[in-house]
Motif scaffolding. Structure first.
Motif, mmCIF file in Angstrom:
data_model
loop_
_atom_site.group_PDB
_atom_site.id
_atom_site.type_symbol
_atom_site.label_atom_id
_atom_site.label_comp_id
_atom_site.label_asym_id
_atom_site.label_seq_id
_atom_site.Cartn_x
_atom_site.Cartn_y
_atom_site.Cartn_z
ATOM 1 N N TRP A 126 0.833 -1.206 0.000
ATOM 2 C CA TRP A 126 0.000 0.000 0.000
ATOM 3 C C TRP A 126 0.870 1.260 0.000
ATOM 4 C CZ3 TRP A 126 -1.283 -4.146 3.277
ATOM 5 C CH2 TRP A 126 -2.408 -4.863 2.867
ATOM 6 N N ASP A 127 2.111 1.122 -0.416
ATOM 7 C CA ASP A 127 3.060 2.235 -0.542
ATOM 8 C C ASP A 127 3.534 2.813 0.785
ATOM 9 O OD1 ASP A 127 3.046 2.065 -3.350
ATOM 10 O OD2 ASP A 127 1.228 3.282 -3.444
ATOM 11 N N PHE A 128 3.421 2.078 1.867
ATOM 12 C CA PHE A 128 4.011 2.510 3.131
ATOM 13 C C PHE A 128 5.493 2.171 3.097
ATOM 14 C CE2 PHE A 128 -0.382 2.340 4.516
ATOM 15 C CZ PHE A 128 -0.467 3.381 5.423
ATOM 16 N N SER A 129 6.331 3.087 3.576
ATOM 17 C CA SER A 129 7.764 2.829 3.652
ATOM 18 C C SER A 129 8.382 3.695 4.748
ATOM 19 C CB SER A 129 8.445 3.119 2.311
ATOM 20 O OG SER A 129 8.579 4.507 2.122
ATOM 21 N N ALA A 130 9.635 3.398 5.051
ATOM 22 C CA ALA A 130 10.388 4.180 6.039
ATOM 23 C C ALA A 130 11.180 5.295 5.353
ATOM 24 C CB ALA A 130 11.325 3.259 6.816
ATOM 25 N N ARG A 131 10.935 5.516 4.081
ATOM 26 C CA ARG A 131 11.677 6.493 3.283
ATOM 27 C C ARG A 131 11.708 7.880 3.920
ATOM 28 N NH1 ARG A 131 8.450 6.114 -0.614
ATOM 29 N NH2 ARG A 131 7.301 8.030 -0.299
ATOM 30 N N MET A 132 10.588 8.344 4.480
ATOM 31 C CA MET A 132 10.532 9.715 5.003
ATOM 32 C C MET A 132 10.536 9.789 6.526
ATOM 33 S SD MET A 132 6.577 10.769 4.106
ATOM 34 C CE MET A 132 6.192 9.665 2.770
ATOM 35 N N THR A 133 10.652 8.656 7.222
ATOM 36 C CA THR A 133 10.492 8.669 8.674
ATOM 37 C C THR A 133 11.805 8.618 9.453
ATOM 38 O OG1 THR A 133 10.261 6.247 8.781
ATOM 39 C CG2 THR A 133 8.234 7.530 8.463
ATOM 40 N N GLY A 134 12.925 8.661 8.786
ATOM 41 C CA GLY A 134 14.214 8.503 9.462
ATOM 42 C C GLY A 134 14.492 9.516 10.558
ATOM 43 N N GLY A 135 13.992 10.744 10.413
ATOM 44 C CA GLY A 135 14.218 11.775 11.419
ATOM 45 C C GLY A 135 13.065 11.949 12.389
ATOM 46 N N TRP A 136 12.099 11.064 12.329
ATOM 47 C CA TRP A 136 10.941 11.142 13.220
ATOM 48 C C TRP A 136 11.207 10.378 14.502
ATOM 49 C CZ3 TRP A 136 6.130 9.946 9.671
ATOM 50 C CH2 TRP A 136 6.123 10.846 8.598
ATOM 51 N N ASN A 137 10.543 10.786 15.563
ATOM 52 C CA ASN A 137 10.660 10.109 16.848
ATOM 53 C C ASN A 137 9.275 9.730 17.364
ATOM 54 O OD1 ASN A 137 13.563 10.280 17.386
ATOM 55 N ND2 ASN A 137 13.186 12.468 17.255
ATOM 56 N N CYS A 138 9.269 8.765 18.268
ATOM 57 C CA CYS A 138 8.032 8.288 18.894
ATOM 58 C C CYS A 138 8.192 8.320 20.411
ATOM 59 C CB CYS A 138 7.731 6.848 18.465
ATOM 60 S SG CYS A 138 7.395 6.649 16.717
ATOM 61 N N PRO A 139 7.089 8.444 21.143
ATOM 62 C CA PRO A 139 7.149 8.470 22.605
ATOM 63 C C PRO A 139 7.231 7.065 23.201
ATOM 64 C CG PRO A 139 4.893 8.736 21.892
ATOM 65 C CD PRO A 139 5.732 8.675 20.643
ATOM 66 N N GLY A 140 8.312 6.417 22.978
ATOM 67 C CA GLY A 140 8.492 5.061 23.485
ATOM 68 C C GLY A 140 9.408 4.293 22.551
ATOM 69 N N PRO A 141 9.754 3.087 22.938
ATOM 70 C CA PRO A 141 10.676 2.308 22.114
ATOM 71 C C PRO A 141 10.010 1.834 20.816
ATOM 72 C CG PRO A 141 9.882 0.997 23.957
ATOM 73 C CD PRO A 141 9.345 2.382 24.150
ATOM 74 N N TYR A 142 10.780 1.832 19.755
ATOM 75 C CA TYR A 142 10.321 1.317 18.468
ATOM 76 C C TYR A 142 11.542 1.048 17.600
ATOM 77 C CZ TYR A 142 11.294 5.894 16.412
ATOM 78 O OH TYR A 142 11.925 7.031 15.981
ATOM 79 N N GLU A 143 11.353 0.227 16.600
ATOM 80 C CA GLU A 143 12.413 -0.051 15.645
ATOM 81 C C GLU A 143 12.222 0.894 14.465
ATOM 82 O OE1 GLU A 143 13.009 -4.451 15.095
ATOM 83 O OE2 GLU A 143 11.230 -4.477 16.399
ATOM 84 N N LYS A 144 13.236 1.713 14.194
ATOM 85 C CA LYS A 144 13.122 2.765 13.173
ATOM 86 C C LYS A 144 12.650 2.226 11.822
ATOM 87 C CE LYS A 144 15.610 6.763 14.636
ATOM 88 N NZ LYS A 144 14.568 7.761 14.607
ATOM 89 N N HIS A 145 13.105 1.049 11.445
ATOM 90 C CA HIS A 145 12.731 0.510 10.135
ATOM 91 C C HIS A 145 11.258 0.102 10.066
ATOM 92 C CE1 HIS A 145 13.587 -3.246 12.301
ATOM 93 N NE2 HIS A 145 12.817 -3.837 11.405
ATOM 94 N N ARG A 146 10.583 0.018 11.226
ATOM 95 C CA ARG A 146 9.172 -0.348 11.262
ATOM 96 C C ARG A 146 8.237 0.864 11.323
ATOM 97 N NH1 ARG A 146 7.360 -5.250 12.484
ATOM 98 N NH2 ARG A 146 5.857 -4.447 13.984
ATOM 99 N N LEU A 147 8.783 2.071 11.450
ATOM 100 C CA LEU A 147 7.967 3.278 11.416
ATOM 101 C C LEU A 147 7.791 3.651 9.948
ATOM 102 C CD1 LEU A 147 6.478 5.503 12.950
ATOM 103 C CD2 LEU A 147 8.628 6.784 13.002
ATOM 104 N N LEU A 148 6.584 3.447 9.450
ATOM 105 C CA LEU A 148 6.290 3.571 8.022
ATOM 106 C C LEU A 148 5.268 4.673 7.780
ATOM 107 C CD1 LEU A 148 5.813 -0.253 7.303
ATOM 108 C CD2 LEU A 148 7.949 1.056 7.262
#
Length: 168
Positions: A126-148
């Protein structure tokens, strides 16, 4: 064959039971829950899948969230998920049907960018990717490659920011 219905037509207790079955009772500790703290899922974009016997076998919820840039500006987005399917029915196409229903319900004339935490191999269809999320942060632990994310244009979102509830 799955029947897709608005999630608001389903007993909330059944939804909670399905989410517990799919993700376990510790699901509330997940980062995705922290991102959407205090928000309600969006009724017009959230759906349930019923099996041939009219039993609830899957749900998808979309939530109002925002990416707040370093200058404090909130960029509204839609958070996709959880996409939950009863363990005995995973791999039968319910998740794909739910994704098609939810993403198809987004207004094509004014689509907000969408974000999720998940497997790129699955959500890439569905065209989700981590292409634009590299500089984003989340309030808790997560694996950067899974933030799409997916958006009509990468330029509509900042390169850096923190995800959280959309208080707009």
């Amino acid at each position: 064959m799955a029947t897709i219905v608005p999630l608001e037509a389903v007993d909330p207790q059944l939804i909670e039971e399905l989410l517990d079955e799919a993700f376990g009772p510790d699901r509330f500790a997940r980062t995705a829950y922290r991102i959407r703290t205090g928000m309600d899922w969006l009724p017009g974009l959230s759906f349930a899948a019923m099996d041939d016997d009219d039993f609830l076998v899957g749900t998808i919820q979309l939530w109002p969230v925002a990416l707040t840039d370093p200058q404090g500006r909130a960029h509204p987005m839609l958070m996709v998920g959880p996409v939950a399917v009863m363990p005995g029915h995973q791999g039968e196409g319910y998740g794909k049907a739910l994704m098609a229903a939810a993403l198809g319900a987004i207004d094509p004339q004014a689509p907000l960018p969408q974000v999720l935490i998940g497997d790129a191999e699955y959500y890439g269809q569905w065209d989700f990717s981590a292409r634009m999320t590299g500089g984003w942060n989340c309030p808790g632990p997560y694996e950067k490659h899974r933030l799409l994310a997916r958006a009509s244009s990468d330029a509509v979102l900042p390169e850096q920011g923190m995800l959280g509830p959309w208080m707009g």
